[in-house]
Design an enzyme around this catalytic site. Structure first.
Site, mmCIF file in Angstrom:
data_model
loop_
_atom_site.group_PDB
_atom_site.id
_atom_site.type_symbol
_atom_site.label_atom_id
_atom_site.label_comp_id
_atom_site.label_asym_id
_atom_site.label_seq_id
_atom_site.Cartn_x
_atom_site.Cartn_y
_atom_site.Cartn_z
ATOM 1 C CG HIS A 53 -1.710 -1.086 1.534
ATOM 2 N ND1 HIS A 53 -1.290 -2.196 2.228
ATOM 3 C CD2 HIS A 53 -3.000 -1.314 1.213
ATOM 4 C CE1 HIS A 53 -2.279 -3.051 2.314
ATOM 5 N NE2 HIS A 53 -3.326 -2.552 1.708
ATOM 6 C CG ASP A 56 1.900 -1.266 3.358
ATOM 7 O OD1 ASP A 56 1.226 -0.901 4.335
ATOM 8 O OD2 ASP A 56 1.529 -2.145 2.548
ATOM 9 C CG MET A 87 -1.021 -5.822 -6.512
ATOM 10 S SD MET A 87 -1.080 -5.283 -4.791
ATOM 11 C CE MET A 87 -1.643 -6.779 -3.970
ATOM 12 C CD GLU A 180 -8.273 -8.325 -1.135
ATOM 13 O OE1 GLU A 180 -7.344 -7.662 -1.648
ATOM 14 O OE2 GLU A 180 -8.175 -8.909 -0.047
ATOM 15 C CE LYS A 182 -11.869 -8.811 5.918
ATOM 16 N NZ LYS A 182 -10.751 -8.099 6.565
ATOM 17 C CD GLU A 216 -7.562 -12.216 1.984
ATOM 18 O OE1 GLU A 216 -7.082 -11.158 1.537
ATOM 19 O OE2 GLU A 216 -7.712 -12.446 3.198
ATOM 20 C CG HIS A 219 -11.353 -11.523 2.185
ATOM 21 N ND1 HIS A 219 -10.913 -10.424 1.506
ATOM 22 C CD2 HIS A 219 -10.656 -11.561 3.353
ATOM 23 C CE1 HIS A 219 -9.973 -9.810 2.233
ATOM 24 N NE2 HIS A 219 -9.802 -10.500 3.353
ATOM 25 C CG ASP A 244 -4.898 -11.039 -1.820
ATOM 26 O OD1 ASP A 244 -4.019 -10.891 -2.702
ATOM 27 O OD2 ASP A 244 -5.362 -10.099 -1.147
ATOM 28 C CG ASP A 254 -9.336 -10.860 7.490
ATOM 29 O OD1 ASP A 254 -9.194 -11.861 6.778
ATOM 30 O OD2 ASP A 254 -8.773 -9.775 7.262
ATOM 31 C CG ASP A 256 -5.622 -12.011 6.727
ATOM 32 O OD1 ASP A 256 -6.385 -12.438 5.849
ATOM 33 O OD2 ASP A 256 -5.584 -10.803 7.052
ATOM 34 C CG ASP A 286 -3.592 -10.224 2.089
ATOM 35 O OD1 ASP A 286 -2.819 -9.797 2.970
ATOM 36 O OD2 ASP A 286 -4.669 -9.692 1.837
#
Ligand code: GLT
Ligand code: MN
Ligand code: MN
Length: 386
Positions: A53, A56, A87, A180, A182, A216, A219, A244, A254, A256, A286
């Protein structure tokens, strides 16, 4: 054999291996590594790429001079390690300004700011070579339906994406956009909650060819759905622009988790699908390590994601070469051609002939289907006894 190599296209987000273990009930448990350190960590474990992102990499309040310095150092780390950036995406969820959404916010100033932030983040991603641009609308939702009209939200989202597609064209960036879905978290309900909902929405955009999905695992599992089926629908529509990979228990928050950590059989059919159809995009993880992990264990987590993928890829090859499995599949899919006269594109003659035909429904209903046998062979293959 299970050693990750660049040609496997394994990627991680800065936010994944850089996750410091903060959760709603507890403070960080790991030291935050810098983007440069994270690039070196990814190179050490054998990854191909890193995604991020905007924030980030570049803090939201960085000055232009600070931004340029950070980008230069990051580029050097990429050059030193051979890690690439396939990406990029925008953080449209962390800052309080986005507490009621970004593109779908009720406040026109917030919607405009979200567009500005995304254009700048697209510039940043393009500068570092990204070709896929992900949109995860984490805050694009509601707690109460009294607060927002869902039709307005859809129209606002469409307007934003149409605007950004034009920006992509005007700048010549050549991004493919990947939406994406969710179902919830961090909002109580998030708009376009599933990959299927995203696919329906994409068809209504000005440039549908530019926009696909980034499904994902976790998700769709949060919603209790079959992830591989969502991926298959996206693939069949030519819309699987990114993926993802991670895992989690069904119908939970979530999580992950590491790829394959919970549902090995579902992960197997997913990898088999991606490999069989020849998906050639990034295999992006992810996910993040357990909150109990130290940095050595974070490396074990990252390596584990990639090794599990490669092990399942080998299992998929075994499945495709297993004579007993293939014989059962041939039996299940047997076709004596007797229905060819009726099927395929409609004609009035075909329809009339089919209406007049007499089926032996009782016999058809009694045909043996060795699905237990077939599934057990898959289980034994996965458990390593075949
Ligand atoms: C966040 C989210 C992910 C998205 C990332 C991209 S950020 O971690 O939970 O599913 O893919 O915005
Ligand atoms: Mn997730
Ligand atoms: Mn994701």
């Amino acid at each position: 054999m299970y050693t990750p190599k660049p040609e496997h296209k394994f990627t991680f987000g800065l936010w994944t291996v850089g996750n410091v273990g903060r959760d709603p009930f507890g403070a960080p448990v790991r030291e935050g590594l810098s983007p440069v350190q994270l690039v070196h960590l990814l190179a050490e474990v054998g990854a191909y790429g890193v995604n991020f992102h905007d924030n980030d990499l570049v803090p939201i309040d960085a000055t232009p001079a600070e931004r340029d310095k950070i980008v230069a150092e990051f580029k050097k780390a990429l050059d030193d390690t051979g890690i690439v950036v396939p990406m990029a995406t925008t953080n449209l969820f962390y800052d309080p300004v986005f507490r009621d959404g970004a593109f779908t916010s009720n406040d026109p100033k917030v919607r405009a700011y979200a567009l500005q932030k995304t254009m700048r983040a697209m510039d940043l991603g393009a500068e570092l070579g990204a070709k896929v641009y992900v949109f995860w609308g984490g805050r694009e939702g509601v707690e109460s339906d009294a607060t927002k009209n869902p039709v307005d939200a859809i129209k606002r989202m469409r307007e934003a994406l149409n605007f950004l597609c034009e920006y992509n064209l005007a700048q010549g960036y050549g991004y493919k956009f990947a939406l994406e879905a969710k179902p919830n978290e961090p909002r109580s309900d998030i708009y376009f909650p599933t990959t299927g909902a995203m696919l329906g929405f994409i068809a209504t955009l000005d440039h549908p060819e530019m926009v696909g999905v980034n499904p994902e695992v976790a998700h769709e599992h949060m919603a209790g759905l079959n992830f591989m089926h969502a991926v298959a629908q996206a693939w069949e529509a030519g819309k699987l622009f990114h993926i993802d990979l991670n895992d989690q228990k069904f119908n939970r928050y979530d999580q992950d988790f590491r790829f394959g950590a919970e549902n090995i059989k579902a992960a197997f059919f997913l990898v088999k699908f991606l490999e069989d159809v020849g998906y050639d995009g990034s295999r992006h993880f992810d996910a993040h390590a357990y909150r109990t992990s130290d940095i050595e264990d974070v490396k074990a987590f990252a390596l584990g994601c990639m090794r599990t993928y490669l092990i399942l890829k080998e299992k998929a090859r075994q499945f495709n070469e297993d004579e007993e499995i293939q014989a059962l599949l041939a039996e299940i899919n047997a076709d004596d051609g007797s229905m060819d006269a009726f099927t395929g594109p409609y004609t009035a003659d075909k329809a009339a002939a089919l209406k007049a035909y007499t089926f032996d429904r009782t016999a058809m209903g009694k045909r043996g289907l060795p699905y237990e046998k077939l599934d057990q062979l898959v289980v034994e293959l996965l458990l390593g006894v075949r």
